[in-house]
Design a protein around this motif. Structure first.
Motif, PDB file in Angstrom:
ATOM      1  N   GLY A  54       0.910  -0.997  -0.053  1.00 36.12           N
ATOM      2  CA  GLY A  54       0.043  -0.009   0.059  1.00 36.12           C
ATOM      3  C   GLY A  54       1.013   1.471   0.313  1.00 36.12           C
ATOM      4  O   GLY A  54       2.220   1.111   0.611  1.00 36.12           O
ATOM      5  N   ASN A  55       0.267   2.497  -0.620  1.00 30.21           N
ATOM      6  CA  ASN A  55       1.009   3.602  -0.847  1.00 30.21           C
ATOM      7  C   ASN A  55       1.643   3.511  -1.454  1.00 30.21           C
ATOM      8  O   ASN A  55       2.624   4.746  -1.108  1.00 30.21           O
ATOM      9  N   HIS A  56       2.627   2.638  -2.445  1.00 33.43           N
ATOM     10  CA  HIS A  56       3.491   2.746  -2.743  1.00 33.43           C
ATOM     11  C   HIS A  56       3.115   3.385  -4.330  1.00 33.43           C
ATOM     12  O   HIS A  56       3.509   4.163  -4.823  1.00 33.43           O
ATOM     13  N   ALA A  57       2.556   2.616  -5.206  1.00 37.12           N
ATOM     14  CA  ALA A  57       2.365   2.729  -6.835  1.00 37.12           C
ATOM     15  C   ALA A  57       1.072   4.233  -6.642  1.00 37.12           C
ATOM     16  O   ALA A  57       1.602   4.637  -7.484  1.00 37.12           O
ATOM     17  N   THR A  58       0.617   4.112  -5.447  1.00 32.95           N
ATOM     18  CA  THR A  58      -1.093   5.238  -5.193  1.00 32.95           C
ATOM     19  C   THR A  58      -1.031   5.385  -3.922  1.00 32.95           C
ATOM     20  O   THR A  58      -1.169   4.021  -3.366  1.00 32.95           O
ATOM     21  N   ARG A  59      -1.607   6.413  -3.667  1.00 37.04           N
ATOM     22  CA  ARG A  59      -1.037   6.644  -2.370  1.00 37.04           C
ATOM     23  C   ARG A  59      -2.784   5.882  -1.485  1.00 37.04           C
ATOM     24  O   ARG A  59      -3.906   6.704  -2.633  1.00 37.04           O
ATOM     25  N   ASN A  60      -2.788   5.698  -0.266  1.00 35.82           N
ATOM     26  CA  ASN A  60      -3.916   5.384  -0.109  1.00 35.82           C
ATOM     27  C   ASN A  60      -4.577   4.182  -0.713  1.00 35.82           C
ATOM     28  O   ASN A  60      -5.469   3.696  -0.090  1.00 35.82           O
ATOM     29  N   VAL A  61      -3.677   3.406  -1.480  1.00 30.24           N
ATOM     30  CA  VAL A  61      -4.548   2.242  -2.273  1.00 30.24           C
ATOM     31  C   VAL A  61      -3.830   0.763  -1.395  1.00 30.24           C
ATOM     32  O   VAL A  61      -2.715   1.378  -1.212  1.00 30.24           O
TER      33      VAL A  61
END
Length: 146
Positions: free
Chosen positions: A88-95
């Motif tokens: 989580g929070n690497h490719a897309t924040r809060n996902v």
């Protein structure tokens, strides 16, 4: 799908929940390991392959939520222990996403399936449920690999 040191999104299915989390577009290339599918693929490779890929992608990793080679290695270790990836929070924040590698007939990891949603909708129990469902789908529909 794996393309050398990158993962390549070749398909995406949008869910029915009113809040859509469209984290990656078909055709996107990104370093192996920064998303759940790429992390599942990377973790299924040999230690030597992992070392070479992490080194090759090291300068790109910080662009993905501050990912580092050290953090990537911790995620790989956890993925191997668990049998499926969660990130989580690497490719897309809060996902947060869960993934599992798909192997070919020779047992080599060549693709992966992942499911992503908001962190709030992905508690540990749901992560485990989704991982079981992905694993069952792979066994059912790809019993001999890709």
């Amino acid at each position: 799908m794996r393309e050398g040191v990158l993962s390549h999104c070749i398909a995406r299915q949008v869910g029915s929940h009113p809040v859509q989390v469209l984290v990656i577009q078909v055709g996107t290339l990104q370093p192996l390991g920064v998303g759940a599918a790429g992390l599942a693929l990377l973790s299924a490779l040999s230690d030597a392959q992992v070392d070479a890929i992490v080194a090759a992608n090291a300068t790109e990793l910080p662009r993905y939520g501050g990912m580092t080679a050290e953090r990537m290695r911790l995620l790989i270790r956890a993925t191997r222990e668990r049998g499926w990836s969660v990130i989580g929070n690497h490719a897309t924040r809060n996902v947060l996403a869960v993934g599992m590698a798909v192997r070919n007939a020779r047992g080599e990891p060549v693709a992966a399936i992942s499911v992503a949603t908001t962190q709030a909708r992905m508690p540990r129990e749901r992560q485990q449920l989704i991982a079981r469902e992905i694993g069952q789908a792979i066994k059912t529909f790809l019993p001999h690999g890709l």
